[in-house]
Scaffold this motif. Sequence first.
Motif, PDB file in Angstrom:
ATOM      1  N   ASN A  19      14.387   5.752   9.805  1.00  0.00           N
ATOM      2  CA  ASN A  19      13.089   5.297   9.306  1.00  0.00           C
ATOM      3  C   ASN A  19      13.212   3.825   8.966  1.00  0.00           C
ATOM      4  N   LEU A  21      12.217   0.410   7.259  1.00  0.00           N
ATOM      5  CA  LEU A  21      11.448  -0.105   6.140  1.00  0.00           C
ATOM      6  C   LEU A  21      10.667  -1.311   6.610  1.00  0.00           C
ATOM      7  N   ASN A  33       3.451  10.717  -1.930  1.00  0.00           N
ATOM      8  CA  ASN A  33       3.707  10.376  -0.540  1.00  0.00           C
ATOM      9  C   ASN A  33       2.424  10.217   0.287  1.00  0.00           C
ATOM     10  N   GLN A  51      17.149   5.385  -0.485  1.00  0.00           N
ATOM     11  CA  GLN A  51      16.376   6.528   0.004  1.00  0.00           C
ATOM     12  C   GLN A  51      16.968   7.812  -0.546  1.00  0.00           C
ATOM     13  N   VAL A  54      12.802  12.319   2.493  1.00  0.00           N
ATOM     14  CA  VAL A  54      11.745  11.962   3.436  1.00  0.00           C
ATOM     15  C   VAL A  54      10.767  13.123   3.498  1.00  0.00           C
ATOM     16  N   GLY A  58       6.393  11.487   6.772  1.00  0.00           N
ATOM     17  CA  GLY A  58       7.115  10.258   7.068  1.00  0.00           C
ATOM     18  C   GLY A  58       7.321   9.326   5.887  1.00  0.00           C
ATOM     19  N   TRP A  59       6.674   9.584   4.766  1.00  0.00           N
ATOM     20  CA  TRP A  59       6.869   8.730   3.594  1.00  0.00           C
ATOM     21  C   TRP A  59       8.277   8.946   3.052  1.00  0.00           C
ATOM     22  N   ILE A  60       8.858   7.878   2.489  1.00  0.00           N
ATOM     23  CA  ILE A  60      10.237   7.898   2.009  1.00  0.00           C
ATOM     24  C   ILE A  60      10.255   7.827   0.485  1.00  0.00           C
ATOM     25  N   LYS A  72       5.791   3.826   2.441  1.00  0.00           N
ATOM     26  CA  LYS A  72       5.538   4.146   3.844  1.00  0.00           C
ATOM     27  C   LYS A  72       6.817   3.915   4.637  1.00  0.00           C
ATOM     28  N   SER A  73       7.060   4.758   5.611  1.00  0.00           N
ATOM     29  CA  SER A  73       8.242   4.560   6.442  1.00  0.00           C
ATOM     30  C   SER A  73       8.023   3.441   7.451  1.00  0.00           C
ATOM     31  N   ARG A  74       6.776   3.181   7.817  1.00  0.00           N
ATOM     32  CA  ARG A  74       6.444   2.105   8.757  1.00  0.00           C
ATOM     33  C   ARG A  74       5.133   1.484   8.341  1.00  0.00           C
TER      34      ARG A  74
END
Length: 75
Positions: A19, A21, A33, A51, A54, A58-60, A72-74
């Motif tokens: 994932n 950042l 999340n 981390q 997850v 997809g949120w970390i 957010k992961s992206r």
Amino acid sequence: MAAIAEVGIIGSNESVDDNSLPSSNNIEIRYGNGEEYAVISIAEKGTELTQIAVADNGWIAVVAGDKVGWVKSRI
């Protein structure tokens, strides 16, 4: 509490447990999340985030200093 992944550094463009950042801007750390959750902190570029989990979306989950929250992961 042991981290389950490497330490990620905002702005490093490194992958953390597959994932990535965000690479350039500050990150909002939230209570939950998703974007519907309140922001509890802002992590500046260069802040180390550990981390710890997850979510399916997809949120970390991260530890930043004395706070635990979600990013957010992206972006």
